[in-house]
Design an enzyme around this catalytic site. Sequence first.
Site, PDB file in Angstrom:
ATOM      1  N   PHE A 137       4.482  -9.672   5.849  1.00  0.00           N
ATOM      2  CA  PHE A 137       4.241  -9.650   4.520  1.00  0.00           C
ATOM      3  C   PHE A 137       4.071  -8.207   3.995  1.00  0.00           C
ATOM      4  CE2 PHE A 137       0.230 -10.647   6.899  1.00  0.00           C
ATOM      5  CZ  PHE A 137      -0.368  -9.516   6.583  1.00  0.00           C
ATOM      6  N   TYR A 153      -4.383   3.427   9.641  1.00  0.00           N
ATOM      7  CA  TYR A 153      -5.322   2.524   9.365  1.00  0.00           C
ATOM      8  C   TYR A 153      -6.595   2.516  10.263  1.00  0.00           C
ATOM      9  CZ  TYR A 153      -1.803   1.359   5.860  1.00  0.00           C
ATOM     10  OH  TYR A 153      -1.221   1.182   4.651  1.00  0.00           O
ATOM     11  N   VAL A 212       1.026  -1.115  -0.061  1.00  0.00           N
ATOM     12  CA  VAL A 212      -0.002   0.167   0.011  1.00  0.00           C
ATOM     13  C   VAL A 212       1.050   1.249   0.113  1.00  0.00           C
ATOM     14  CG1 VAL A 212      -1.978   1.285   1.355  1.00  0.00           C
ATOM     15  CG2 VAL A 212      -1.827  -1.214   1.209  1.00  0.00           C
ATOM     16  N   GLU A 254       2.969   3.193   9.747  1.00  0.00           N
ATOM     17  CA  GLU A 254       2.840   4.484  10.555  1.00  0.00           C
ATOM     18  C   GLU A 254       1.571   3.924  11.418  1.00  0.00           C
ATOM     19  OE1 GLU A 254       4.120   8.506   9.218  1.00  0.00           O
ATOM     20  OE2 GLU A 254       3.435   7.590   7.568  1.00  0.00           O
ATOM     21  N   ARG A 283      -3.640  13.213   0.125  1.00  0.00           N
ATOM     22  CA  ARG A 283      -4.784  14.052   0.391  1.00  0.00           C
ATOM     23  C   ARG A 283      -5.746  14.227  -0.820  1.00  0.00           C
ATOM     24  NH1 ARG A 283      -0.445  15.279   3.151  1.00  0.00           N
ATOM     25  NH2 ARG A 283      -0.475  15.313   5.503  1.00  0.00           N
ATOM     26  N   ARG A 284      -5.982  13.155  -1.562  1.00  0.00           N
ATOM     27  CA  ARG A 284      -7.075  13.192  -2.605  1.00  0.00           C
ATOM     28  C   ARG A 284      -8.085  12.068  -2.514  1.00  0.00           C
ATOM     29  NH1 ARG A 284      -3.623  14.494  -8.361  1.00  0.00           N
ATOM     30  NH2 ARG A 284      -2.283  16.229  -7.347  1.00  0.00           N
ATOM     31  N   VAL A 312       0.882   5.480  -1.720  1.00  0.00           N
ATOM     32  CA  VAL A 312       0.359   6.678  -2.568  1.00  0.00           C
ATOM     33  C   VAL A 312       1.474   7.776  -2.842  1.00  0.00           C
ATOM     34  CG1 VAL A 312      -1.165   8.417  -2.575  1.00  0.00           C
ATOM     35  CG2 VAL A 312      -1.859   6.157  -1.732  1.00  0.00           C
ATOM     36  N   VAL A 346      -7.079   9.016  -2.515  1.00  0.00           N
ATOM     37  CA  VAL A 346      -6.616   7.741  -3.122  1.00  0.00           C
ATOM     38  C   VAL A 346      -6.566   6.611  -2.078  1.00  0.00           C
ATOM     39  CG1 VAL A 346      -4.684   6.761  -4.421  1.00  0.00           C
ATOM     40  CG2 VAL A 346      -5.366   9.181  -4.613  1.00  0.00           C
ATOM     41  N   LEU A 347      -5.882   6.769  -0.897  1.00  0.00           N
ATOM     42  CA  LEU A 347      -5.790   5.667   0.057  1.00  0.00           C
ATOM     43  C   LEU A 347      -7.257   5.031   0.360  1.00  0.00           C
ATOM     44  CD1 LEU A 347      -4.073   3.874   1.880  1.00  0.00           C
ATOM     45  CD2 LEU A 347      -4.008   5.555   3.606  1.00  0.00           C
ATOM     46  N   THR A 348      -8.111   6.052   0.797  1.00  0.00           N
ATOM     47  CA  THR A 348      -9.677   5.801   1.055  1.00  0.00           C
ATOM     48  C   THR A 348     -10.041   4.954   0.106  1.00  0.00           C
ATOM     49  OG1 THR A 348      -9.896   7.828   2.510  1.00  0.00           O
ATOM     50  CG2 THR A 348     -11.878   6.777   1.594  1.00  0.00           C
TER      51      THR A 348
END
Length: 413
Positions: A413, A125, A83, A121, A91-92, A85, A94-96
């Site tokens: 992993f 999550y 994972v 970090e 802050r666009r 970005v 993308v992760l969400t």
Amino acid sequence: MTDVDARLRPVTLDEWPAFAHAMHDAFAEEAPASFAERPSSVAELDRSLSMWEGDRVVATAGIYSRILAVPGALVPCAGVTWVTVAPTHRRRGVLTAIMRRQLTELHEQQREPVAGLWAAEYPIYGRFGYAPATREARFSGRTERLRLRPDADLGTGRVEQVSAEEFRPAAVAVHGAVHRWVPGNMVRDDRWWDRQMRDDPSGREGASARRYLLHREADGTVTGYATFRVKGAWSDTGEPEGTVVVQEVRATGTPAYAALWQVLLSVDLVRTLKYPAASPEDPLRWLVTDARALHSTPVDGLWVRLVDVDRALAARRYPAPIDLVLEVRDPFCPWNEGRWRLSGHPAGGYCARTDRDPDIVLGIEELSAAYLGGVPLAALQAAGRVTEVSPGAVTLASTAFSWPVTPWCPDSF
């Protein structure tokens, strides 16, 4: 569907080099040549996600199909990985979008009822419902102070240093016998043993090649194994100041475990022990004469997320009987929202929707933290994160969700 959602898609084999380099760039790492050229044997490109800006990869993600030991059972687990970005696209949303796509597909396709990941970090999550469900103890100490108790049972077997070729089949058998009893452990098939055995010089951090130990009983049966490295060093006065870096120690019984540690703590020219991925309740604590000499730095380990509350809770076992209604708050995965009747005992569990009044109200993050039995619901209640509606319900639930073996995940992993 947003523009970001529409742009997320699996990566192809031809696109892998760009995908791999983008992923490692985000972690400020150099991609190993073998990994950058082609995906490893455990990679599942059909479960990957990528987002592109022209010919540049700006977001990556993936899932490994894993099997996770939970209290009393083995459960399919989506091992979320890769994972990233790019800084230019933070802050666009993308992760969400990535997290939502993964969890929605798992639910709609009725695949793994549980997901897990390793968090680079801590704050990232939790807002997606993940919570640390295992912990690691990073052990260290001076070997001259770490001696086994004189009454430690070493059995009648022997410890041998062996080649990787001799080690692997014996270790596979031992791991197969012990992993299912420790919540947080993962099943290792041949592909994952290939990865476990990989020993690239670039990953040794100045230490030796991996060394392998087997413990054999008098009849030749292998009942334990250990892997370690040695990092040589010398003081200004010419005294040895080496470090033994222990990677894994597993055994089917106490004598084999103790015998392996006797060898590990007696490696020539070594003065310091490091065991960076130990269980927080590793028996080594109780095997040494001076437990204060075994320093421990606890850190979060595997983060867990219940994808489907009913399937996940019904899959595990409960050491004490439980019959309660949980009101679950899960705005990120609304199919989990609502009241669930959980009935469980040592032989199994049942979970289904109900219109009964709740006994406990909690969020999916809190329920996920408690799932493997290592985080007491009572502790979360004390932190104001669990609400007790029926008097005594949290005490009952904390007891039923607990497990006598501390959750621990040695499988990154």
